[in-house]
Write an enzyme that holds these catalytic residues in place. Structure first.
Site, mmCIF file in Angstrom:
data_model
loop_
_atom_site.group_PDB
_atom_site.id
_atom_site.type_symbol
_atom_site.label_atom_id
_atom_site.label_comp_id
_atom_site.label_asym_id
_atom_site.label_seq_id
_atom_site.Cartn_x
_atom_site.Cartn_y
_atom_site.Cartn_z
ATOM 1 C CG HIS A 1 37.808 -33.891 65.380
ATOM 2 N ND1 HIS A 1 36.694 -33.879 66.196
ATOM 3 C CD2 HIS A 1 37.882 -35.144 64.861
ATOM 4 C CE1 HIS A 1 36.129 -35.076 66.165
ATOM 5 N NE2 HIS A 1 36.825 -35.845 65.355
ATOM 6 C CB CYS B 1 35.080 -38.360 66.885
ATOM 7 S SG CYS B 1 36.867 -38.624 66.946
ATOM 8 C CG PHE C 1 39.250 -43.260 65.934
ATOM 9 C CD1 PHE C 1 39.005 -42.844 64.641
ATOM 10 C CD2 PHE C 1 40.437 -42.862 66.531
ATOM 11 C CE1 PHE C 1 39.916 -42.063 63.949
ATOM 12 C CE2 PHE C 1 41.361 -42.081 65.859
ATOM 13 C CZ PHE C 1 41.100 -41.678 64.567
ATOM 14 C CG HIS D 1 32.459 -36.449 61.947
ATOM 15 N ND1 HIS D 1 32.444 -36.069 63.275
ATOM 16 C CD2 HIS D 1 33.537 -37.262 61.800
ATOM 17 C CE1 HIS D 1 33.467 -36.644 63.912
ATOM 18 N NE2 HIS D 1 34.144 -37.349 63.029
ATOM 19 C CD GLU E 1 29.846 -36.089 57.435
ATOM 20 O OE1 GLU E 1 28.926 -35.660 58.156
ATOM 21 O OE2 GLU E 1 31.047 -35.782 57.591
ATOM 22 C CE LYS F 1 34.614 -32.664 63.993
ATOM 23 N NZ LYS F 1 33.165 -32.798 63.734
#
Length: 412
Positions: free
Chosen positions: A339, A163, A398, A302, A313, A334
């Site tokens: 996503h 991502c 990830f 994010h 975050e 998002k």
């Protein structure tokens, strides 16, 4: 060596809320949500019923019929967005081709092709799979096809950092120009994996929300968030050395001034709970750009709508910005696009640049229930006008990948 300045002069996007960059940005300004029931296949036997699919995309309308047949959906998105970015910038490589490069990420590549060819192999024998299987499914082929389409002959690469890939691609391209290796770069990310296997895999690891209400599915920073919504699409930016852009009279959207990339080195999928990896990426981007934390007015987060990401975050922003964290805005687009994995950071870089250009901060839509762990200004539900000079765009992936790019408003 003197650091060269880098401008964004072209944009292209194919997203769950629009088939072009302007259309997508207008939808985001309007707070429109791209989350809806899955149509790519019948999800009746699966727990997850929603995704943020690209709607109304007809490949043959953007690409030749033969071209479209020999590209995976993720590559179709990317080449379409790249053509838009090139046209938007009014640029053609010509004799400069070896000073022009491509860096386009994809986290998963042609997963739908792998699924289809696996079924074909089982049914007909493994030597009967398509000869186009490998060259259409591999993740780097979007970058390769863009290079073929544009004639760009400089570096051509594909960061596969889950991502964070789209942000890594933009950041790497920025540095490549800044440090003198190229004058022009097409960069960004693309993804198209709304498939039974991808949905099943993310569901099994409890990453996706299982709600069937599109308005309560992708709800970053909300206390009732329960996982992300898988999206698809592409975002491509044309970056250009500033003097090169000025010489040809190019319009400039914004300037990229800093980039930070780190690794949590902690867990396969979970971020460090204190957000320290993401914090270091943001701090490095600020340091790279020579900008003080107090100068930043907006962060495109994010913001995936998972508990660990949003809380981590928020902690990272507080660690980097201290008291100023409460005075800046941090929203997640998002909430509208879902996503898009490897495409997310690139599309969000486009939205961040346009936020600076237009003096408008997009909302985190469908926000209802505050979470004490996510107590910053998330621009709830309605976007707002704001004159911001510097903005960050964050991506976390990830594997512990963290990327952050720092953009500056173009004053001309």
């Amino acid at each position: 060596m003197e650091r060269r300045r880098v401008a964004i002069t072209g944009m292209g996007a194919v997203t769950p809320v629009g088939l072009t960059a302007p259309e997508s940005w207008q939808a985001v300004k309007d707070g429109r949500c791209g989350v809806a029931p899955i149509t790519a296949y019948d999800p009746a036997e699966q727990k997850v019923k929603l995704a943020a699919e690209v709607k109304g995309f007809v490949p043959e309308e953007h690409l030749g019929k033969q071209e479209a047949r020999r590209m995976g959906r993720f590559t179709q998105f990317a080449v379409t967005a790249a053509r838009e970015a090139m046209a938007d910038a009014g640029f053609a490589a010509g004799e400069e081709a070896d000073r022009c490069g491509v860096i386009v990420s994809s986290g998963i590549g042609g997963l739908s092709i792998t699924e289809a060819e696996h079924d074909r192999g089982l049914a007909r024998g493994w030597d009967k799979v398509s000869p186009f299987y490998i060259p259409t499914a591999i993740s780097n082929m979007a970058a390769g096809q863009i290079a073929i389409d544009t004639g760009f002959q400089g570096m051509c690469s594909c960061p596969v950092t889950a991502c964070a890939g789209g942000t890594n691609a933009v950041g790497d391209a920025f540095r490549y120009i800044r440090d003198g290796y190229a004058d022009v770069m097409l960069c960004g990310g693309t993804e198209a994996c709304v498939t039974p296997l991808a949905i099943g895999g993310f569901t099994a690891m409890r990453a996706l929300t299982t709600t069937e209400d599109p308005d309560r599915a992708s709800i970053p920073f909300d206390a009732e968030r329960s996982g992300f919504v898988l999206g698809e699409g592409a975002g491509i930016l044309l970056l250009e050395e500033l003097e090169h852009a000025k010489r040809r009279g190019a319009k400039i959207y914004a300037e990229i001034v800093g980039y930070g990339a780190t690794c949590d080195a902690y867990h396969m999928t979970a971020p460090r709970p204190d957000g320290s990896g993401g914090a270091r990426a943001m701090a490095l981007a600020l340091q790279d750009g020579g900008v003080e934390p107090e100068q930043v007015g907006y962060i495109n987060a994010h913001g995936t709508s998972t508990h660990l990401n949003d809380a981590g975050e928020t902690a990272a922003v507080k660690a980097v910005f201290g008291d100023h964290a409460c005075r800046l805005a941090i929203s997640s687009t998002k909430s509208m696009t879902g996503h898009m994995l490897g495409a997310a950071g690139a599309v969000e870089a486009i939205f961040t640049a346009l936020s600076l250009r237009d003096g408008f901060l997009p909302a985190t839509i469908h926000y209802q229930t505050p979470d004490p762990e996510c107590d910053l200004d998330v621009v709830p539900n309605t976007g707002r006008a704001a004159d911001v000079e510097y903005a960050l765009s964050n991506s976390l992936g990830f594997g512990g990948h963290n990327g952050s790019i720092l953009l500056r408003k173009w004053e001309g």
